[in-house]
Design an enzyme around this catalytic site. Structure first.
Site, PDB file in Angstrom:
ATOM      1  N   LYS A  29       0.852  -1.207   0.000  1.00  0.00           N
ATOM      2  CA  LYS A  29       0.000   0.000   0.000  1.00  0.00           C
ATOM      3  C   LYS A  29       0.882   1.249   0.000  1.00  0.00           C
ATOM      4  O   LYS A  29       0.693   2.159  -0.805  1.00  0.00           O
ATOM      5  CB  LYS A  29      -0.889   0.003   1.246  1.00  0.00           C
ATOM      6  CG  LYS A  29      -1.531   1.365   1.522  1.00  0.00           C
ATOM      7  CD  LYS A  29      -2.343   1.385   2.785  1.00  0.00           C
ATOM      8  CE  LYS A  29      -1.611   1.687   4.070  1.00  0.00           C
ATOM      9  NZ  LYS A  29      -1.311   3.112   4.313  1.00  0.00           N
ATOM     10  N   ASN A  30       1.846   1.287   0.929  1.00  0.00           N
ATOM     11  CA  ASN A  30       2.621   2.517   1.096  1.00  0.00           C
ATOM     12  C   ASN A  30       3.592   2.771  -0.056  1.00  0.00           C
ATOM     13  O   ASN A  30       4.108   3.887  -0.192  1.00  0.00           O
ATOM     14  CB  ASN A  30       3.353   2.505   2.445  1.00  0.00           C
ATOM     15  CG  ASN A  30       2.390   2.711   3.597  1.00  0.00           C
ATOM     16  OD1 ASN A  30       1.230   3.048   3.373  1.00  0.00           O
ATOM     17  ND2 ASN A  30       2.858   2.502   4.817  1.00  0.00           N
ATOM     18  N   CYS A 123      -4.289  12.404  13.386  1.00  0.00           N
ATOM     19  CA  CYS A 123      -4.850  11.076  13.211  1.00  0.00           C
ATOM     20  C   CYS A 123      -4.808  10.370  14.550  1.00  0.00           C
ATOM     21  O   CYS A 123      -4.411  10.962  15.554  1.00  0.00           O
ATOM     22  CB  CYS A 123      -4.089  10.309  12.145  1.00  0.00           C
ATOM     23  SG  CYS A 123      -2.487   9.800  12.681  1.00  0.00           S
ATOM     24  N   ARG A 128       0.866  14.562  13.784  1.00  0.00           N
ATOM     25  CA  ARG A 128       1.488  14.325  12.466  1.00  0.00           C
ATOM     26  C   ARG A 128       1.691  15.604  11.638  1.00  0.00           C
ATOM     27  O   ARG A 128       0.988  15.867  10.657  1.00  0.00           O
ATOM     28  CB  ARG A 128       0.690  13.275  11.690  1.00  0.00           C
ATOM     29  CG  ARG A 128       0.679  11.952  12.434  1.00  0.00           C
ATOM     30  CD  ARG A 128       0.115  10.831  11.637  1.00  0.00           C
ATOM     31  NE  ARG A 128       0.953  10.407  10.529  1.00  0.00           N
ATOM     32  CZ  ARG A 128       0.596   9.457   9.683  1.00  0.00           C
ATOM     33  NH1 ARG A 128      -0.564   8.861   9.804  1.00  0.00           N
ATOM     34  NH2 ARG A 128       1.405   9.101   8.714  1.00  0.00           N
ATOM     35  N   ASP A 315       5.191   0.516  11.985  1.00  0.00           N
ATOM     36  CA  ASP A 315       3.910  -0.045  11.543  1.00  0.00           C
ATOM     37  C   ASP A 315       3.662  -1.449  12.102  1.00  0.00           C
ATOM     38  O   ASP A 315       2.551  -1.962  12.008  1.00  0.00           O
ATOM     39  CB  ASP A 315       3.827  -0.067  10.010  1.00  0.00           C
ATOM     40  CG  ASP A 315       3.698   1.336   9.446  1.00  0.00           C
ATOM     41  OD1 ASP A 315       3.342   2.250  10.206  1.00  0.00           O
ATOM     42  OD2 ASP A 315       3.970   1.531   8.245  1.00  0.00           O
ATOM     43  N   ARG A 407      -8.515  -0.344   4.881  1.00  0.00           N
ATOM     44  CA  ARG A 407      -7.723   0.676   4.190  1.00  0.00           C
ATOM     45  C   ARG A 407      -6.389   0.090   3.731  1.00  0.00           C
ATOM     46  O   ARG A 407      -5.798   0.578   2.765  1.00  0.00           O
ATOM     47  CB  ARG A 407      -7.411   1.843   5.145  1.00  0.00           C
ATOM     48  CG  ARG A 407      -8.550   2.789   5.355  1.00  0.00           C
ATOM     49  CD  ARG A 407      -8.085   3.931   6.229  1.00  0.00           C
ATOM     50  NE  ARG A 407      -6.801   4.405   5.774  1.00  0.00           N
ATOM     51  CZ  ARG A 407      -5.847   4.919   6.559  1.00  0.00           C
ATOM     52  NH1 ARG A 407      -6.058   5.052   7.829  1.00  0.00           N
ATOM     53  NH2 ARG A 407      -4.712   5.332   6.048  1.00  0.00           N
TER      54      ARG A 407
HETATM   55  N1  EPU Z   1       7.277  14.386  11.014  1.00  0.00           N
HETATM   56  C1  EPU Z   1       7.525  15.698  11.341  1.00  0.00           C
HETATM   57  N2  EPU Z   1       7.371  16.646  10.367  1.00  0.00           N
HETATM   58  C2  EPU Z   1       6.992  16.323   9.097  1.00  0.00           C
HETATM   59  C3  EPU Z   1       6.746  14.982   8.773  1.00  0.00           C
HETATM   60  C4  EPU Z   1       6.904  14.029   9.763  1.00  0.00           C
HETATM   61  O1  EPU Z   1       7.867  16.006  12.475  1.00  0.00           O
HETATM   62  O2  EPU Z   1       6.871  17.227   8.263  1.00  0.00           O
HETATM   63  C5  EPU Z   1       7.434  13.352  12.060  1.00  0.00           C
HETATM   64  C6  EPU Z   1       6.156  12.533  12.261  1.00  0.00           C
HETATM   65  O3  EPU Z   1       5.230  13.184  13.102  1.00  0.00           O
HETATM   66  C7  EPU Z   1       6.714  11.252  12.856  1.00  0.00           C
HETATM   67  C8  EPU Z   1       8.030  11.094  12.091  1.00  0.00           C
HETATM   68  O4  EPU Z   1       8.369  12.396  11.597  1.00  0.00           O
HETATM   69  O5  EPU Z   1       6.992  11.422  14.218  1.00  0.00           O
HETATM   70  C9  EPU Z   1       7.965  10.127  10.918  1.00  0.00           C
HETATM   71  O6  EPU Z   1       6.836  10.430  10.094  1.00  0.00           O
HETATM   72  P1  EPU Z   1       6.831  10.221   8.525  1.00  0.00           P
HETATM   73  O7  EPU Z   1       6.659  11.544   7.870  1.00  0.00           O
HETATM   74  O8  EPU Z   1       7.999   9.388   8.120  1.00  0.00           O
HETATM   75  O9  EPU Z   1       5.483   9.395   8.325  1.00  0.00           O
HETATM   76  P2  EPU Z   1       4.621   9.463   7.005  1.00  0.00           P
HETATM   77  O10 EPU Z   1       5.513   9.642   5.852  1.00  0.00           O
HETATM   78  O11 EPU Z   1       3.497  10.432   7.183  1.00  0.00           O
HETATM   79  C10 EPU Z   1       4.672   6.938   6.323  1.00  0.00           C
HETATM   80  C11 EPU Z   1       3.680   5.813   6.215  1.00  0.00           C
HETATM   81  C12 EPU Z   1       3.235   5.387   7.608  1.00  0.00           C
HETATM   82  C13 EPU Z   1       4.476   4.965   8.408  1.00  0.00           C
HETATM   83  C14 EPU Z   1       5.514   6.114   8.431  1.00  0.00           C
HETATM   84  C15 EPU Z   1       6.818   5.744   9.126  1.00  0.00           C
HETATM   85  C16 EPU Z   1       2.494   6.093   4.117  1.00  0.00           C
HETATM   86  C17 EPU Z   1       1.234   6.468   3.421  1.00  0.00           C
HETATM   87  N3  EPU Z   1       2.521   6.246   5.446  1.00  0.00           N
HETATM   88  O12 EPU Z   1       3.977   8.008   6.968  1.00  0.00           O
HETATM   89  O13 EPU Z   1       2.407   4.256   7.438  1.00  0.00           O
HETATM   90  O14 EPU Z   1       4.100   4.651   9.723  1.00  0.00           O
HETATM   91  O15 EPU Z   1       5.809   6.518   7.080  1.00  0.00           O
HETATM   92  O16 EPU Z   1       7.390   4.637   8.519  1.00  0.00           O
HETATM   93  O17 EPU Z   1       3.454   5.662   3.490  1.00  0.00           O
HETATM   94  C18 EPU Z   1       0.605   2.818   7.949  1.00  0.00           C
HETATM   95  O18 EPU Z   1       0.834   2.224   6.888  1.00  0.00           O
HETATM   96  O19 EPU Z   1      -0.188   2.391   8.826  1.00  0.00           O
HETATM   97  C19 EPU Z   1       1.283   4.091   8.205  1.00  0.00           C
HETATM   98  C20 EPU Z   1       0.861   4.951   9.109  1.00  0.00           C
END
Ligand code: EPU
Length: 431
Positions: A29-30, A123, A128, A315, A407
């Site tokens: 998915k991701n 969320c 986030r 995850d 999802r």
């Molecule tokens: N963060 C910040 N600022 C930002 C972005 C992120 O502080 O601008 C922080 C977040 O709050 C968190 C950390 O950095 O503490 C890591 O977040 P990241 O941005 O890497 O998460 P994401 O890219 O929003 C993706 C996956 C998530 C997975 C995370 C970490 C997708 C659609 N989502 O989210 O997947 O947990 O990377 O590996 O790819 C899931 O599949 O259930 C899921 C939530």
């Protein structure tokens, strides 16, 4: 006056069946979501294979259609063609359903010079933020304003820059994807330091290279991008879902089963395999297949910490919490990626588990037989942890709010049944 109720489903799981058999993992998915979004960077067709048929994919299809793409989705192949590119707005109605839609920001500014994207909300596991996404795009020269709940961004021509994506909790996966996509069409060189290098990011970078992007450093935390004028269409395949594979490994551990998991990319699963071996499971690897045997040895409690790839993934944190509930002794799981991803704890405790939180470390006193209960999924992975716990419980569990689970897990009911999990789905009466 009548309220309008939305009907959701419940999974009814009867625990302690003899779990065995084999299951095949779907496309990730991701990884699928960024590949779909990258179609915004080209006017030519993008054909994607092994895309799982999931709610999140359907939401993103709708967003891309609103942005003018013409899309066909059949037998896990997605064909994305150009239609009318005039609309540059991703609405609140759709973005609120899936945070990942924030990724359209970079490609839209780079290709269409303007976009208006709903600001994603928090969320179930915390606020986030998207500060790193916005900082990166501003460094590439985008002007960004926040108005009426929307991010409005403009740029006549993005210009390459040096961008450091390290935040308080490490790098950002979707932030890296966003900046990477935008910089492929920026003028000159962009260097992304502290880029995420999760396999899903590499999958995207490799597809962009196939589309004509100039990217060096794939698989490392420093990406060097030389902007090009335009990108071509592409035909490409999504990697297998490592988190889905890890979920089935966890199911085998929790139910002391012997199962075969097919269509996996072993190199993406080292941390999970190592933890499972250290707990005492026998793991055999045959090309793209894993045989997990947790039926023979008594499994041992464990200590893990979630961290960015290649370490143990956040995850799978909730899902391995469910595993720890079934193992005699005290286990510890430290969550170091999301400071607030713990809503599964109270639900597991409804099932007679003994799980406590000490700052960001989950302390699990396991071994007491879990008891089936009514519980609810608060997010995708928390929901998966409840399925694992329910499968290892005495009695029947009703897992509510399963749209969260749907999802991210394709054909989950059929796949679980193929492993002999006693699961049925029924409608949830809201009142
Ligand atoms: N963060 C910040 N600022 C930002 C972005 C992120 O502080 O601008 C922080 C977040 O709050 C968190 C950390 O950095 O503490 C890591 O977040 P990241 O941005 O890497 O998460 P994401 O890219 O929003 C993706 C996956 C998530 C997975 C995370 C970490 C997708 C659609 N989502 O989210 O997947 O947990 O990377 O590996 O790819 C899931 O599949 O259930 C899921 C939530």
């Amino acid at each position: 006056m009548l309220y309008k109720y939305t009907i959701d489903g419940i999974y009814k799981v009867k625990g302690i069946n003899n779990i065995s058999g084999e299951v095949s993992v779907s496309g990730s998915k991701n990884a699928s979501l960024p590949l779909m979004v990258a179609s915004l960077l080209t006017d030519e067709p993008v054909i994607l294979h092994n895309i799982p048929n999931l709610l999140d994919v359907q939401v993103l299809i709708k967003i891309l259609e609103d942005l003018g793409k013409v899309i066909k989705f059949e037998n896990n192949t997605l064909i994305i063609e150009n239609g009318n590119n005039e609309n540059c707005e991703a609405s609140y109605k759709l973005v609120k359903k899936m945070r990942g839609s924030i990724m359209v920001l970079g490609p839209l500014i780079a290709k269409r010079k303007y976009c208006k994207v709903s600001y994603p909300g928090g969320c179930a596991f915390g606020p986030r933020p998207i500060d790193l996404h916005l900082m990166g795009l501003e460094k590439l020269g985008a002007s960004i304003r926040l108005e009426e709940g929307y991010i409005k961004a403009y740029s006549n021509k993005l210009v390459g820059s040096k961008i450091d994506l390290s935040g308080k909790y490490g790098s950002t996966v979707l932030g890296t994807d966003n900046i990477l996509m935008a910089s492929t069409l920026a003028k000159g060189e962009t260097i992304i330091k502290n880029a995420a290098f999760e396999p899903e990011c590499d999958n995207l970078a490799n597809m962009l290279i196939k589309m004509g992007a100039k990217i060096e450093g794939v698989g490392t935390n420093t990406l060097k991008i030389n902007g090009v004028e335009s990108l071509k269409g592409v035909e490409y395949s999504v990697i297998p879902d490592r988190i889905e594979a890890g979920t089935y490994i966890a199911l085998a551990l929790a139910t002391k089963a012997n199962i075969k998991i097919k269509n996996v990319e072993i190199s993406h699963l080292h941390s999970v395999i190592n933890v499972s071996k250290s707990i005492g499971a026998k793991i055999e690897i045959k090309e793209n297949m894993i045989l997990v045997d947790a039926s023979k040895n008594n499994l041992k409690p464990f200590k893990i910490e979630t961290l960015p790839y290649p370490n143990f993934p956040t995850d799978l944190q909730s899902i391995f919490t469910a595993v720890a509930c079934t193992i005699n002794g005290r286990s510890y799981i430290k969550e170091s990626v999301f400071p607030d991803r713990f809503t599964h704890i109270s639900e597991l405790n409804r099932m007679r588990a003994n799980v406590n939180l000490n700052k960001n470390t989950i302390v699990i006193d396991g071994g007491k037989c879990l008891s089936g209960a009514d519980v609810q999924a608060s997010d995708l992975r928390a929901g998966a942890s409840l399925i694992v716990a329910a499968s290892a419980s005495r009695g029947i569990s009703n897992i509510h709010r399963i749209y969260h689970i749907e999802r991210g897990y394709e054909n989950i009911e059929d796949k679980l049944r193929s492993l002999n999990v006693n699961i049925t789905k029924k409608e949830d009466d809201i009142l």
